[in-house]
Design an enzyme around this catalytic site. Structure first.
Site, PDB file in Angstrom:
ATOM      1  N   CYS A 120       1.012  -0.788  -0.088  1.00 42.10           N
ATOM      2  CA  CYS A 120       0.734   0.184  -0.056  1.00 42.10           C
ATOM      3  C   CYS A 120       1.193   1.514  -0.225  1.00 42.10           C
ATOM      4  O   CYS A 120       0.091   2.176  -0.624  1.00 42.10           O
ATOM      5  CB  CYS A 120      -0.964  -0.339   1.068  1.00 42.10           C
ATOM      6  N   CYS A 217      -6.081  -2.376   7.083  1.00 43.93           N
ATOM      7  CA  CYS A 217      -7.196  -2.319   7.106  1.00 43.93           C
ATOM      8  C   CYS A 217      -8.251  -2.792   6.618  1.00 43.93           C
ATOM      9  O   CYS A 217      -9.275  -2.846   6.884  1.00 43.93           O
ATOM     10  CB  CYS A 217      -7.111  -0.889   6.664  1.00 43.93           C
TER      11      CYS A 217
END
Length: 381
Positions: A120, A217
């Site tokens: 990410c 997440c």
């Protein structure tokens, strides 16, 4: 905050007043990035807050403490309003799915133990978002990561955070020199997270007491297998748990439920000695178990190397460094032997247990704080 009289630079390293320095702050809605934005706004910088919507709000709102979920976007917006700077939300759902989530699923199905937070940072935050910051005519982009950027004789260097308990260098090894030139990490020098929360309270931020996010997440409660089953229906095929000689000791409901080094939850009790997962054979749907000593690894093959040290990676036949093969472990002394500009064999001077394909191997200056780069552990491990 005015210019430093000694250097003629502002706190972000530019030779102009803060008011003339535009900085894009990547805001997750948590306390760290909120403090960065508030601190820079108070110092008089031209702050622009940007929050990424990374996945569906409906699912995100149901997950307490997730990064960039609906409530986090709301919190980031409130901080921007309180401190008086503009804030934008960018829809990165498709980019995030293509660049991070799909690879996470495929890697896990292949028997690896991926680290999506690194991808990410590498493929979304420090690539697309960084380019967006440039498009907004920003002089730099700041984040709430606990890591330090220091100027060395050859340019910016990456160093571990002052607070070793919060250090995030393992997740940022793939930051390139070009990205490092544009990035700033205003929290890396703080001695503890308590100092960050004190700053949040001083600025009167609504997120001052917000708890830290603990999980990846998009993985609720750390349950990787359930996420994989949703992303790849039918992926959890049953198979056998076998010992290293191929003897069947039990059955399992899918290789995706196991990781290298796992001991608990194998469902093969009654044996004289404890057994650990030493290998995952995806093709044959086998979970291979053995004694703890089989987990010890000395030779670690690494590829996709990002080198942040001085000179070219292949300048030396071998380099004595320290490495981390897991984010939670301290650096251990090792020797790197380059194979090419992006591949190497890493010899651990003290064998490590549970080295797994899909994890990162991050290089550190032995006895120092500098991050020299790193790469990905692959199948040969």
């Amino acid at each position: 905050m005015a210019l430093d009289h000694t250097t003629g630079l502002n706190s972000l390293g530019f030779a102009k007043p803060p008011a003339e320095t535009r900085v894009v702050v990547a805001m997750s809605g948590g306390v760290d990035s909120s403090v960065v934005a508030a601190k820079l706004a108070e110092e008089g910088y031209d702050v622009v807050g940007v929050t990424l919507q990374l996945y569906d709000h409906g699912a995100a709102l149901a997950k307490k403490g997730a990064c960039c979920a609906g409530i986090d976007i709301h919190d980031a917006r409130r901080v921007a309003e309180e401190m008086g700077f503009p804030h934008y939300v960018l829809d990165y759902e498709n980019i995030f799915k293509d660049a991070v989530i799909d690879e996470f699923a495929d890697s896990y199905l292949a028997g690896a133990t991926p680290v999506p937070c690194i991808r990410c940072n590498e493929r979304v935050k420090f690539k697309d978002l960084l380019e967006t910051a440039r498009d907004l005519d920003a002089d730099c982009m700041a984040t709430g990561h606990y890591i330090q950027r220091k100027l060395g004789t050859h340019g910016p260097e990456l160093h571990s955070a002052a607070d070793t308990n919060r250090d995030q260098s393992y997740f940022l090894f793939s930051t390139t020199p070009e990205q490092l030139d544009f990035l700033r990490f205003p929290l890396g020098h703080l001695p503890s997270k308590d100092e960050t929360r004190k700053l949040a309270a001083r600025y009167g931020l609504p997120v001052a007491d917000k708890p830290d996010s603990q999980d990846i997440c998009f993985v609720p409660n750390g349950n990787y297998a359930s996420v994989i089953e949703k992303l790849r229906p039918g992926a959890a095929e049953a198979g056998n748990i076998v010992d290293v000689d191929g003897n069947v000791l039990g059955t399992h409901d899918g290789v995706i439920h196991y990781t290298i080094g796992q001991r608990r939850g194998l469902g093969i009790g009654g044996l004289a000695d404890p057994l650990y997962v030493v290998k995952l054979d995806v093709d044959n749907r086998q979970v291979i178990v053995g004694p703890k000593e089989l987990l010890a690894t000395r030779q670690v093959p690494v590829r996709e190397i990002n080198w942040l040290g001085d000179g070219a990676f292949t300048d030396e036949a071998e380099r004595h460094v320290s490495v981390k093969v897991r984010s939670t472990r301290p650096p251990r002394e090792a020797i790197i032997r380059p194979i090419s500009a992006t591949e190497a064999t890493v010899e651990l001077l003290t064998p490590e247990e549970g080295v797994s394909p899909g994890q990162a191997c991050v290089f550190y200056e032995t006895g120092g704080s500098r991050i020299l780069g790193g790469g990905w552990i692959w199948k040969g491990a």
